[in-house]
Write a protein that holds these residues in place. Structure first.
Motif, PDB file in Angstrom:
ATOM      1  N   PRO A  41      64.041  57.822  50.702  1.00 43.96           N
ATOM      2  CA  PRO A  41      65.147  57.151  51.366  1.00 43.96           C
ATOM      3  C   PRO A  41      65.657  55.940  50.594  1.00 43.96           C
ATOM      4  CG  PRO A  41      63.092  56.741  52.545  1.00 43.96           C
ATOM      5  CD  PRO A  41      62.778  57.694  51.424  1.00 43.96           C
ATOM      6  N   VAL A  42      64.881  55.493  49.587  1.00 42.80           N
ATOM      7  CA  VAL A  42      65.246  54.347  48.748  1.00 42.80           C
ATOM      8  C   VAL A  42      65.002  54.709  47.288  1.00 42.80           C
ATOM      9  CG1 VAL A  42      64.776  52.600  50.523  1.00 42.80           C
ATOM     10  CG2 VAL A  42      62.930  53.359  48.997  1.00 42.80           C
ATOM     11  N   PRO A  43      65.726  54.083  46.352  1.00 43.64           N
ATOM     12  CA  PRO A  43      65.476  54.378  44.939  1.00 43.64           C
ATOM     13  C   PRO A  43      64.206  53.688  44.439  1.00 43.64           C
ATOM     14  CG  PRO A  43      67.213  52.745  45.139  1.00 43.64           C
ATOM     15  CD  PRO A  43      66.853  53.166  46.537  1.00 43.64           C
ATOM     16  N   GLY A  44      63.667  54.236  43.357  1.00 43.07           N
ATOM     17  CA  GLY A  44      62.501  53.649  42.722  1.00 43.07           C
ATOM     18  C   GLY A  44      62.650  53.700  41.215  1.00 43.07           C
ATOM     19  N   VAL A  45      61.813  52.950  40.529  1.00 43.36           N
ATOM     20  CA  VAL A  45      61.791  52.972  39.075  1.00 43.36           C
ATOM     21  C   VAL A  45      60.330  53.068  38.651  1.00 43.36           C
ATOM     22  CG1 VAL A  45      61.812  50.448  38.825  1.00 43.36           C
ATOM     23  CG2 VAL A  45      62.654  51.882  36.976  1.00 43.36           C
ATOM     24  N   GLY A  46      60.078  53.919  37.639  1.00 44.91           N
ATOM     25  CA  GLY A  46      58.700  54.155  37.242  1.00 44.91           C
ATOM     26  C   GLY A  46      58.523  54.273  35.749  1.00 44.91           C
ATOM     27  N   MET A  47      57.244  54.394  35.346  1.00 42.18           N
ATOM     28  CA  MET A  47      56.902  54.587  33.943  1.00 42.18           C
ATOM     29  C   MET A  47      55.672  55.476  33.863  1.00 42.18           C
ATOM     30  SD  MET A  47      56.089  51.833  31.020  1.00 42.18           S
ATOM     31  CE  MET A  47      54.784  52.266  29.925  1.00 42.18           C
ATOM     32  N   VAL A  48      55.744  56.494  33.001  1.00 39.43           N
ATOM     33  CA  VAL A  48      54.623  57.398  32.793  1.00 39.43           C
ATOM     34  C   VAL A  48      53.587  56.711  31.905  1.00 39.43           C
ATOM     35  CG1 VAL A  48      53.909  59.664  31.942  1.00 39.43           C
ATOM     36  CG2 VAL A  48      56.169  59.396  32.999  1.00 39.43           C
ATOM     37  N   LEU A  49      52.348  56.676  32.383  1.00 38.07           N
ATOM     38  CA  LEU A  49      51.254  56.073  31.627  1.00 38.07           C
ATOM     39  C   LEU A  49      50.501  57.107  30.789  1.00 38.07           C
ATOM     40  CD1 LEU A  49      49.774  53.821  34.448  1.00 38.07           C
ATOM     41  CD2 LEU A  49      51.344  53.141  32.627  1.00 38.07           C
ATOM     42  N   ALA A  67      54.401  60.123  28.452  1.00 40.78           N
ATOM     43  CA  ALA A  67      53.776  58.803  28.379  1.00 40.78           C
ATOM     44  C   ALA A  67      54.638  57.830  27.588  1.00 40.78           C
ATOM     45  CB  ALA A  67      52.397  58.915  27.750  1.00 40.78           C
ATOM     46  N   GLY A  68      54.871  56.660  28.191  1.00 43.53           N
ATOM     47  CA  GLY A  68      55.684  55.621  27.569  1.00 43.53           C
ATOM     48  C   GLY A  68      57.132  55.639  28.005  1.00 43.53           C
ATOM     49  N   GLN A  69      57.577  56.712  28.671  1.00 49.39           N
ATOM     50  CA  GLN A  69      58.971  56.788  29.125  1.00 49.39           C
ATOM     51  C   GLN A  69      59.103  56.267  30.553  1.00 49.39           C
ATOM     52  OE1 GLN A  69      59.823  61.063  28.288  1.00 49.39           O
ATOM     53  NE2 GLN A  69      61.575  60.225  27.163  1.00 49.39           N
ATOM     54  N   SER A  70      60.235  55.622  30.816  1.00 43.41           N
ATOM     55  CA  SER A  70      60.547  55.189  32.176  1.00 43.41           C
ATOM     56  C   SER A  70      61.482  56.206  32.809  1.00 43.41           C
ATOM     57  CB  SER A  70      61.166  53.798  32.170  1.00 43.41           C
ATOM     58  OG  SER A  70      62.367  53.803  31.423  1.00 43.41           O
ATOM     59  N   PRO A  89      45.764  65.573  33.390  1.00 36.95           N
ATOM     60  CA  PRO A  89      46.404  64.874  34.513  1.00 36.95           C
ATOM     61  C   PRO A  89      47.594  64.046  34.031  1.00 36.95           C
ATOM     62  CG  PRO A  89      44.455  63.685  33.822  1.00 36.95           C
ATOM     63  CD  PRO A  89      44.513  64.945  32.981  1.00 36.95           C
ATOM     64  N   ILE A  90      48.418  63.624  34.966  1.00 38.71           N
ATOM     65  CA  ILE A  90      49.443  62.627  34.672  1.00 38.71           C
ATOM     66  C   ILE A  90      49.195  61.420  35.564  1.00 38.71           C
ATOM     67  CG2 ILE A  90      51.240  64.168  33.864  1.00 38.71           C
ATOM     68  CD1 ILE A  90      52.558  63.942  36.589  1.00 38.71           C
ATOM     69  N   LYS A  91      49.541  60.249  35.026  1.00 37.10           N
ATOM     70  CA  LYS A  91      49.483  59.005  35.790  1.00 37.10           C
ATOM     71  C   LYS A  91      50.770  58.252  35.528  1.00 37.10           C
ATOM     72  CE  LYS A  91      44.529  58.346  35.904  1.00 37.10           C
ATOM     73  NZ  LYS A  91      43.423  57.425  35.724  1.00 37.10           N
ATOM     74  N   PHE A  92      51.342  57.722  36.594  1.00 40.14           N
ATOM     75  CA  PHE A  92      52.523  56.887  36.423  1.00 40.14           C
ATOM     76  C   PHE A  92      52.550  55.779  37.452  1.00 40.14           C
ATOM     77  CE2 PHE A  92      53.882  60.517  38.990  1.00 40.14           C
ATOM     78  CZ  PHE A  92      54.614  59.959  40.027  1.00 40.14           C
ATOM     79  N   LEU A  93      53.222  54.687  37.087  1.00 40.22           N
ATOM     80  CA  LEU A  93      53.486  53.587  38.006  1.00 40.22           C
ATOM     81  C   LEU A  93      54.890  53.770  38.546  1.00 40.22           C
ATOM     82  CD1 LEU A  93      52.179  50.566  35.906  1.00 40.22           C
ATOM     83  CD2 LEU A  93      51.111  51.537  37.951  1.00 40.22           C
ATOM     84  N   ILE A  94      55.084  53.423  39.812  1.00 43.42           N
ATOM     85  CA  ILE A  94      56.434  53.459  40.383  1.00 43.42           C
ATOM     86  C   ILE A  94      56.566  52.347  41.416  1.00 43.42           C
ATOM     87  CG2 ILE A  94      55.872  55.192  42.131  1.00 43.42           C
ATOM     88  CD1 ILE A  94      58.870  56.250  41.298  1.00 43.42           C
ATOM     89  N   ALA A  95      57.734  51.711  41.414  1.00 43.41           N
ATOM     90  CA  ALA A  95      58.013  50.619  42.349  1.00 43.41           C
ATOM     91  C   ALA A  95      59.238  50.957  43.185  1.00 43.41           C
ATOM     92  CB  ALA A  95      58.249  49.320  41.591  1.00 43.41           C
ATOM     93  N   TYR A  96      59.177  50.618  44.460  1.00 47.35           N
ATOM     94  CA  TYR A  96      60.286  50.831  45.393  1.00 47.35           C
ATOM     95  C   TYR A  96      60.601  49.532  46.117  1.00 47.35           C
ATOM     96  CZ  TYR A  96      59.117  55.815  45.042  1.00 47.35           C
ATOM     97  OH  TYR A  96      58.865  57.083  44.586  1.00 47.35           O
ATOM     98  N   ALA A  97      61.882  49.291  46.387  1.00 50.28           N
ATOM     99  CA  ALA A  97      62.318  48.221  47.286  1.00 50.28           C
ATOM    100  C   ALA A  97      62.558  48.891  48.640  1.00 50.28           C
ATOM    101  CB  ALA A  97      63.584  47.564  46.781  1.00 50.28           C
ATOM    102  N   VAL A  98      61.820  48.441  49.667  1.00 54.62           N
ATOM    103  CA  VAL A  98      61.805  49.132  50.954  1.00 54.62           C
ATOM    104  C   VAL A  98      61.846  48.123  52.094  1.00 54.62           C
ATOM    105  CG1 VAL A  98      60.499  50.805  52.334  1.00 54.62           C
ATOM    106  CG2 VAL A  98      60.245  50.815  49.867  1.00 54.62           C
TER     107      VAL A  98
END
Length: 111
Positions: A41-49, A67-70, A89-98
């Motif tokens: 329901p809200v946008p997010g921005v992330g980066m593949v670790l 890995a290394g791409q946002s 496996p894959i790991k990524f960080l992601i942030a949302y404004a909610v």
């Protein structure tokens, strides 16, 4: 199949936007995992670790992020969201404004 894990790392109020917060997640997809068919329901921005994720929103073509791409999660239907590898496996960080108390991801109801 092992499940996708979503670890909430931090929640921070957003100065100047009462009732809103930032949420930072560490997401892990085991080899071959598929979490397609959910919505944001809200946008997010992330980066593949580590690893690579295949992603597509609505009718857009699939994209692969490594890995290394946002990347951006649109406030839309996340039609494809899967691990590109059957062995890693894959790991990524992601942030949302909610809005506080509201979800950043929704899943279809089970019937």
């Amino acid at each position: 199949m092992p499940e996708v894990t979503r670890e909430l790392l931090q929640t921070t109020p957003i100065d100047g936007l009462p009732g809103w917060e930032m949420r930072l997640f560490l997401i892990t997809y085991p080899p071959g995992a598929d979490a397609s068919n959910h919505s944001h329901p809200v946008p997010g921005v992330g980066m593949v670790l580590e690893g690579a994720i295949i992603s597509a929103f609505d009718d857009d073509p699939e994209e692969t992020f490594t890995a290394g791409q946002s990347f951006s999660d649109r406030a839309s239907h996340h039609r494809v969201s899967r691990n590109a590898s059957q062995t890693e496996p894959i790991k990524f960080l992601i942030a949302y404004a909610v809005r506080q108390g509201e979800p950043n991801t929704t899943w279809p109801s089970a019937k």
